[in-house]
Design a protein around this motif. Structure first.
Motif, PDB file in Angstrom:
ATOM      1  N   HIS A 173      51.296  62.851  16.777  1.00  0.00           N
ATOM      2  CA  HIS A 173      52.244  63.950  16.639  1.00  0.00           C
ATOM      3  C   HIS A 173      51.586  65.203  16.062  1.00  0.00           C
ATOM      4  CE1 HIS A 173      55.464  60.744  17.010  1.00  0.00           C
ATOM      5  NE2 HIS A 173      55.786  61.640  17.916  1.00  0.00           N
ATOM      6  N   GLN A 174      50.534  65.042  15.274  1.00  0.00           N
ATOM      7  CA  GLN A 174      49.758  66.213  14.848  1.00  0.00           C
ATOM      8  C   GLN A 174      49.161  66.921  16.062  1.00  0.00           C
ATOM      9  OE1 GLN A 174      46.860  65.597  11.719  1.00  0.00           O
ATOM     10  NE2 GLN A 174      48.142  64.064  10.732  1.00  0.00           N
ATOM     11  N   VAL A 175      48.535  66.127  16.932  1.00  0.00           N
ATOM     12  CA  VAL A 175      47.911  66.702  18.129  1.00  0.00           C
ATOM     13  C   VAL A 175      48.961  67.373  18.998  1.00  0.00           C
ATOM     14  CG1 VAL A 175      46.679  66.137  20.250  1.00  0.00           C
ATOM     15  CG2 VAL A 175      45.973  65.093  18.095  1.00  0.00           C
ATOM     16  N   GLU A 176      50.109  66.714  19.192  1.00  0.00           N
ATOM     17  CA  GLU A 176      51.167  67.283  20.025  1.00  0.00           C
ATOM     18  C   GLU A 176      51.703  68.582  19.429  1.00  0.00           C
ATOM     19  OE1 GLU A 176      54.037  64.186  20.417  1.00  0.00           O
ATOM     20  OE2 GLU A 176      52.957  63.178  22.047  1.00  0.00           O
ATOM     21  N   LEU A 177      51.894  68.611  18.109  1.00  0.00           N
ATOM     22  CA  LEU A 177      52.418  69.821  17.476  1.00  0.00           C
ATOM     23  C   LEU A 177      51.441  70.977  17.620  1.00  0.00           C
ATOM     24  CD1 LEU A 177      54.300  70.175  14.150  1.00  0.00           C
ATOM     25  CD2 LEU A 177      52.284  71.581  14.541  1.00  0.00           C
ATOM     26  N   LEU A 178      50.166  70.720  17.360  1.00  0.00           N
ATOM     27  CA  LEU A 178      49.182  71.800  17.456  1.00  0.00           C
ATOM     28  C   LEU A 178      49.035  72.284  18.904  1.00  0.00           C
ATOM     29  CD1 LEU A 178      46.531  70.419  14.954  1.00  0.00           C
ATOM     30  CD2 LEU A 178      48.170  72.262  14.572  1.00  0.00           C
ATOM     31  N   ALA A 179      49.117  71.359  19.858  1.00  0.00           N
ATOM     32  CA  ALA A 179      49.080  71.768  21.266  1.00  0.00           C
ATOM     33  C   ALA A 179      50.299  72.613  21.614  1.00  0.00           C
ATOM     34  CB  ALA A 179      49.013  70.529  22.164  1.00  0.00           C
ATOM     35  N   LEU A 180      51.450  72.259  21.044  1.00  0.00           N
ATOM     36  CA  LEU A 180      52.664  73.031  21.274  1.00  0.00           C
ATOM     37  C   LEU A 180      52.537  74.442  20.725  1.00  0.00           C
ATOM     38  CD1 LEU A 180      55.610  73.230  22.162  1.00  0.00           C
ATOM     39  CD2 LEU A 180      56.266  72.157  19.994  1.00  0.00           C
ATOM     40  N   LEU A 181      51.932  74.574  19.548  1.00  0.00           N
ATOM     41  CA  LEU A 181      51.736  75.905  18.978  1.00  0.00           C
ATOM     42  C   LEU A 181      50.862  76.763  19.892  1.00  0.00           C
ATOM     43  CD1 LEU A 181      51.193  75.221  15.160  1.00  0.00           C
ATOM     44  CD2 LEU A 181      53.283  75.930  16.335  1.00  0.00           C
ATOM     45  N   ARG A 182      49.829  76.164  20.442  1.00  0.00           N
ATOM     46  CA  ARG A 182      48.970  76.931  21.342  1.00  0.00           C
ATOM     47  C   ARG A 182      49.723  77.330  22.612  1.00  0.00           C
ATOM     48  NH1 ARG A 182      44.221  78.061  19.777  1.00  0.00           N
ATOM     49  NH2 ARG A 182      43.890  79.087  21.790  1.00  0.00           N
ATOM     50  N   ALA A 183      50.551  76.430  23.117  1.00  0.00           N
ATOM     51  CA  ALA A 183      51.291  76.725  24.343  1.00  0.00           C
ATOM     52  C   ALA A 183      52.338  77.813  24.115  1.00  0.00           C
ATOM     53  CB  ALA A 183      51.966  75.452  24.862  1.00  0.00           C
ATOM     54  N   GLN A 184      52.874  77.904  22.896  1.00  0.00           N
ATOM     55  CA  GLN A 184      53.907  78.902  22.609  1.00  0.00           C
ATOM     56  C   GLN A 184      53.361  80.318  22.713  1.00  0.00           C
ATOM     57  OE1 GLN A 184      57.327  78.494  21.045  1.00  0.00           O
ATOM     58  NE2 GLN A 184      57.170  76.548  22.118  1.00  0.00           N
ATOM     59  N   ARG A 185      52.142  80.514  22.282  1.00  0.00           N
ATOM     60  CA  ARG A 185      51.488  81.829  22.299  1.00  0.00           C
ATOM     61  C   ARG A 185      52.286  82.891  21.554  1.00  0.00           C
ATOM     62  NH1 ARG A 185      46.871  80.571  22.044  1.00  0.00           N
ATOM     63  NH2 ARG A 185      46.483  82.812  22.023  1.00  0.00           N
ATOM     64  N   ARG A 186      53.032  82.465  20.546  1.00  0.00           N
ATOM     65  CA  ARG A 186      53.634  83.420  19.631  1.00  0.00           C
ATOM     66  C   ARG A 186      52.607  83.789  18.569  1.00  0.00           C
ATOM     67  NH1 ARG A 186      58.348  79.797  19.901  1.00  0.00           N
ATOM     68  NH2 ARG A 186      60.168  80.908  20.681  1.00  0.00           N
ATOM     69  N   THR A 187      52.784  84.934  17.958  1.00  0.00           N
ATOM     70  CA  THR A 187      51.990  85.260  16.780  1.00  0.00           C
ATOM     71  C   THR A 187      52.290  84.214  15.722  1.00  0.00           C
ATOM     72  OG1 THR A 187      52.166  87.618  17.284  1.00  0.00           O
ATOM     73  CG2 THR A 187      51.507  87.016  15.038  1.00  0.00           C
ATOM     74  N   THR A 188      51.272  83.512  15.259  1.00  0.00           N
ATOM     75  CA  THR A 188      51.468  82.391  14.335  1.00  0.00           C
ATOM     76  C   THR A 188      50.519  82.527  13.164  1.00  0.00           C
ATOM     77  OG1 THR A 188      52.129  80.936  16.166  1.00  0.00           O
ATOM     78  CG2 THR A 188      51.448  79.874  14.119  1.00  0.00           C
ATOM     79  N   LEU A 189      51.082  82.409  11.967  1.00  0.00           N
ATOM     80  CA  LEU A 189      50.299  82.384  10.736  1.00  0.00           C
ATOM     81  C   LEU A 189      50.547  81.032  10.097  1.00  0.00           C
ATOM     82  CD1 LEU A 189      48.455  83.988   8.825  1.00  0.00           C
ATOM     83  CD2 LEU A 189      50.523  84.883   7.713  1.00  0.00           C
ATOM     84  N   VAL A 190      49.489  80.229   9.978  1.00  0.00           N
ATOM     85  CA  VAL A 190      49.657  78.834   9.582  1.00  0.00           C
ATOM     86  C   VAL A 190      48.613  78.447   8.548  1.00  0.00           C
ATOM     87  CG1 VAL A 190      48.256  78.107  11.587  1.00  0.00           C
ATOM     88  CG2 VAL A 190      49.749  76.443  10.448  1.00  0.00           C
ATOM     89  N   SER A 191      49.053  77.723   7.515  1.00  0.00           N
ATOM     90  CA  SER A 191      48.104  77.142   6.566  1.00  0.00           C
ATOM     91  C   SER A 191      47.886  75.685   6.941  1.00  0.00           C
ATOM     92  CB  SER A 191      48.627  77.241   5.128  1.00  0.00           C
ATOM     93  OG  SER A 191      49.728  76.386   4.922  1.00  0.00           O
ATOM     94  N   LEU A 192      46.636  75.249   6.852  1.00  0.00           N
ATOM     95  CA  LEU A 192      46.273  73.880   7.218  1.00  0.00           C
ATOM     96  C   LEU A 192      45.272  73.331   6.216  1.00  0.00           C
ATOM     97  CD1 LEU A 192      45.824  74.411  11.067  1.00  0.00           C
ATOM     98  CD2 LEU A 192      47.540  72.914  10.023  1.00  0.00           C
ATOM     99  N   HIS A 193      45.501  72.101   5.784  1.00  0.00           N
ATOM    100  CA  HIS A 193      44.511  71.419   4.939  1.00  0.00           C
ATOM    101  C   HIS A 193      43.367  70.857   5.773  1.00  0.00           C
ATOM    102  CE1 HIS A 193      45.674  71.506   0.801  1.00  0.00           C
ATOM    103  NE2 HIS A 193      46.884  71.049   1.019  1.00  0.00           N
TER     104      HIS A 193
END
Length: 268
Positions: A173-193
């Motif tokens: 689900h991590q992989v799916e979520l990150l792939a979804l963020l890339r597919a959205q192509r919205r301006t995204t500001l994200v913090s990641l450990h």
């Protein structure tokens, strides 16, 4: 829409947490914040989604200071998934996601067809289609995370602000979520450990250390062994991922950067 952060100073109870931060989240790109615990990532994001007022500096949305916008207007453009969120909602999944439509509704206005379609699409996007009738409080941590992300999608924002969105998610689900963020192509500001996730999904990284942005640029330029030693205190090699070609950070888990086997800070 583009986010510009200019000379931002933030703190709590007289204690400075972020000092003089300057960074850009370019339109349509995924911009990552990385840094050790306590470096100021979450604090900085709170200023972007207006949960914390800057002591100095400003946050610009497409060139306009956020303080000049009403909360409702800014909520139509910026949706957030913060770390601090209630887990005792006595609501259904569908009701939680429908909260994302609030900026578009007049007081006491009911749900319309557009709202229902938007909620259904947001749930489908995060893999929770068919779960609208479940109680939110009965979900697993990973399911709740996906529902809250669906709520952010339901706002139909131009900008997503996500604070550790992969928390509580298993690897798939991590992989799916990150792939979804890339597919959205919205301006995204994200913090990641997860530095490797950041290197894979982000177009640009800003590294925070002790409340200051100490490096900015594409992941391949920013994530060097010297920076990883200095900021994160680890001995690491940066190699090419054999499947994707992205930078892959291989950390020596046997000793910190300044440990007896490290061979000196910044080496490796």
């Amino acid at each position: 829409m583009r986010i510009d952060i200019e000379d931002l100073h933030l703190g709590y109870a007289g204690r400075t947490v972020v000092a003089g931060a300057r960074l850009v989240a370019a339109q349509g790109e995924i911009t990552g914040l990385v840094g050790p615990n306590g470096s100021g990532k979450s604090t900085l994001l709170r200023a972007v989604y207006r949960h914390l007022r800057p002591a100095a500096g400003r946050v610009l949305l497409a060139g306009t200071d956020l303080r000049e916008l009403s909360p409702a207007r800014s909520a139509r453009h910026i949706a957030a998934l913060p770390q601090e969120r209630g887990d005792d909602f006595e609501l259904t999944v569908g009701e939680v996601v429908a909260m994302g439509r609030t900026p578009y509704k007049r007081a006491f206005a009911g749900e319309d067809a557009t709202d229902r379609d938007t909620v259904a699409r947001a749930l489908a996007d995060v893999g929770m289609a068919g779960h609208a009738g479940r109680r939110f409080a009965a979900l697993s941590g990973g399911e709740r995370q996906r529902v809250l992300l669906a709520r952010a999608f339901a706002q139909s924002p131009d900008v997503l602000v996500l604070d550790e969105p992969t928390n509580h998610l298993d690897v798939r689900h991590q992989v799916e979520l990150l792939a979804l963020l890339r597919a959205q192509r919205r301006t995204t500001l994200v913090s990641l450990h997860d530095i490797n996730a950041a290197a894979s999904v982000c177009d640009r990284l800003h590294v925070l250390h002790a409340g200051t942005v100490v490096a900015s640029g594409p992941p391949r330029e920013v994530l060097t062994p010297a920076l990883l030693a200095e900021v994160f205190g680890v001995r690491a090699a940066v190699v090419e991922h054999p499947l994707t070609g992205d930078p892959l950070i291989a950390v020596d888990h046997r000793a910190p950067a300044d440990g007896p086997s490290a061979g000196g800070r910044g080496q490796g």
